[in-house]
Design an enzyme around this catalytic site. Structure first.
Site, short mmCIF file in Angstrom:
data_model
loop_
_atom_site.label_atom_id
_atom_site.label_comp_id
_atom_site.label_asym_id
_atom_site.label_seq_id
_atom_site.Cartn_x
_atom_site.Cartn_y
_atom_site.Cartn_z
N TYR A 123 0.91 -1.20 -0.12
CA TYR A 123 -0.09 0.14 -0.02
C TYR A 123 0.90 1.30 -0.19
O TYR A 123 0.55 2.15 -0.74
CB TYR A 123 -0.97 0.09 1.05
CG TYR A 123 -2.23 -0.79 0.73
CD1 TYR A 123 -3.21 -0.34 0.28
CD2 TYR A 123 -2.16 -2.10 0.96
CE1 TYR A 123 -4.23 -0.93 -0.27
CE2 TYR A 123 -3.44 -2.96 0.48
CZ TYR A 123 -4.60 -2.32 -0.29
OH TYR A 123 -5.46 -3.13 -0.47
N GLU A 164 -8.83 -7.67 3.44
CA GLU A 164 -8.09 -8.72 2.82
C GLU A 164 -7.34 -9.55 3.84
O GLU A 164 -7.26 -10.75 3.55
CB GLU A 164 -6.91 -8.18 2.02
CG GLU A 164 -7.38 -7.46 0.79
CD GLU A 164 -6.62 -6.27 0.21
OE1 GLU A 164 -5.44 -5.98 0.51
OE2 GLU A 164 -7.28 -5.33 -0.56
#
Ligand code: FAD
Ligand code: HEM
Length: 405
Positions: free
Chosen positions: A95, A137
């Site tokens: 990320y 996730e």
């Protein structure tokens, strides 16, 4: 939670995102792949080449800015994205890399219009979205790893058998190379596979719906060979699978995932609507229903070009004989002479739900739609015009960007 000034700054970028969103995301991908080339093998380079991934990300960023006051409406999309990410092995540590290139791209593309305040607002917004996705996730990975026969990341599977289902669709029966068991999954879910694509010199992942009911000793996927056209190259991964992955070969497989699946807890009618290779998740649902809920009413509505590309014709016929609750309607767009003789279809042309509404639309039914995007858009428009509640329409897009009900 984002504060008011941050939200206002994000909202102020809506016009520029509407106009230049794709320029921004194109710049973002080019920048990211230059600085972090190792990510090329995670991203679908076919979607990069045909532009659908840039479009999907631009639409997602715009949708987020437009719904900043009520981000809850984006939850179904985030669930779809989290499943796709998890299927591709995206981890929390990815990320910051994506965030860095996205923020730098906003600055570089917007130029003077992007001051420090605006960049800080987008950094906060990105951080918020990232936290939501990372948490979702992690839950998906946890579930995939802890079930019987489960794993995360890539696991080696052997191609036990390849079976031609039509002139262009071939099924692959996959068994774990380690001799272990295969996990359970929900009918309709998909898995990712990855193979080496020689022309790119890269591993490339793709998603394929599981085309058989859960409960077998194998996982089955059924792949259409994308042959391309005069100005369109053929599909990279489908070509490798068809031409270079023989029976006995090993292939990397990620665990079954996905937010498009049969509602197994209901006993209400099911309407399965597909075109072409969109039949694959429906076959898993149909086999499951025939095995476990034979009293449940099912309409199987399928369209394909002609008999040569009519996959699973025999299997669907067998299921119909065993399954009292099932009714099948098959459309051939352009039947060949032999199709007219064999009469393996019920109607000519494209699926027209209005014309078969008498039996295709049923109270309390769930509608599962899968096929090319224009096909899905047409079916959704018909379902809505026929009064079906959007909550009852479930869709799988075989590409990036999804289709919104
Ligand atoms: C959830 C999900 C489930 C799926 N299930 C299935 C399934 O069950 N069976 C199945 O067969 N597929 C399925 N797919 C699609 C599959 O993942 C692949 O996208 C498909 O096999 C094509 O991959 P490819 O590498 O062969 O083609 P790619 O190389 O990725 O190309 C994709 C398309 O873009 C076109 N293209 C490439 N370059 C250009 C260009 N420069 N300009 C214009 N067009 C271009 C190609 O001709 C091709 O049609 C699914 C996808 C998803 C997301
Ligand atoms: C807040 C951050 C993020 C958002 C909002 C986001 C959003 C999206 C969206 C909307 C899609 C398209 C889904 C579809 O329609 O199929 C997608 C796909 C994808 N995302 Fe993300 N994403 C984020 C972060 C990341 C990160 C950190 C990575 C890791 C490098 C990543 C990798 C991918 C990949 C590989 C795909 C599939 C694309 C393809 O292969 O075509 N994303 N993401």
């Amino acid at each position: 939670m984002l504060d008011m000034p941050t939200k206002e700054l994000i909202k102020a970028t809506i016009p520029v995102l509407r106009e230049h969103g794709v320029t921004l995301t194109r710049h973002f991908y080019a920048r990211m792949f230059t600085h972090n080339p190792e990510l090329k093998s995670i991203f679908n380079q076919g979607n990069q080449q045909n532009g659908s991934q840039q479009q999907a990300l631009a639409m997602a960023v715009l949708a987020y800015a437009e719904h900043i006051e009520n981000p809850g409406v984006l939850q179904p999309v985030l669930t779809m994205v989290a499943n796709k990410h998890a299927s591709l092995g995206i981890r929390a540590e990815h990320y910051p890399i994506v965030g860095k290139h996205l923020l730098a791209s906003i600055r570089e593309v917007l130029g003077d219009a992007a001051n420090d305040e605006l960049i800080a607002a987008w950094a906060a917004a990105y951080g918020q979205l990232a936290d939501i996705l990372i948490a979702q996730e992690q839950a998906i990975y946890q579930q995939a790893a802890t079930q019987d026969g489960g794993w995360t990341g890539w696991r080696s599977f052997r191609v036990q058998q390849k079976v031609a289902e039509s002139e262009e669709i071939t099924s692959f029966y996959l068994v774990p190379a380690d001799g272990g068991v295969v996990p359970d999954y929900r009918p309709g879910q998909y898995l990712s596979v990855r193979v080496m694509v020689p022309e790119l010199g890269l591993m490339q992942p793709r998603q394929y719906s599981l085309s058989a009911a859960p409960g077998n000793a194998y996982l089955r996927i059924s792949v259409k060979k994308e042959t391309g056209a005069t100005n369109t190259p053929g599909g990279m991964v489908s070509k490798v699978l068809h031409d270079s992955i023989a029976e006995g070969a090993l292939i990397d497989v990620a665990p079954p995932m996905g937010d498009y699946f049969l509602h197994q807890d209901r006993d209400t009618p099911v309407v399965l609507i597909s075109a072409g290779v969109g039949v694959t998740p429906k076959l898993s649902m149909l086999e499951y229903l025939a095995k476990t809920q034979p009293a449940r009413s099912v309409q199987f509505i399928h369209a394909c070009r002609h008999g040569g590309v009519h996959a699973f014709r025999q299997r669907v016929r067998e299921l119909q004989q065993q399954y009292p609750g099932m009714n099948s309607t098959v459309y051939y767009e352009t039947p060949r002479e032999q199709d007219v003789r064999d009469r393996d279809y019920d109607r000519t042309g494209r699926i027209d739900l209005m014309a078969i509404a008498e039996y295709a639309i049923q109270p309390q039914a769930d509608y599962y739609v899968c096929g090319p995007k224009p096909f899905m858009q047409a079916q959704i428009a018909s379902l809505k015009a026929l009064g079906v509640d959007a909550q009852r329409i479930h869709m799988e897009a075989f590409g990036s960007g999804g289709v919104a009900a």
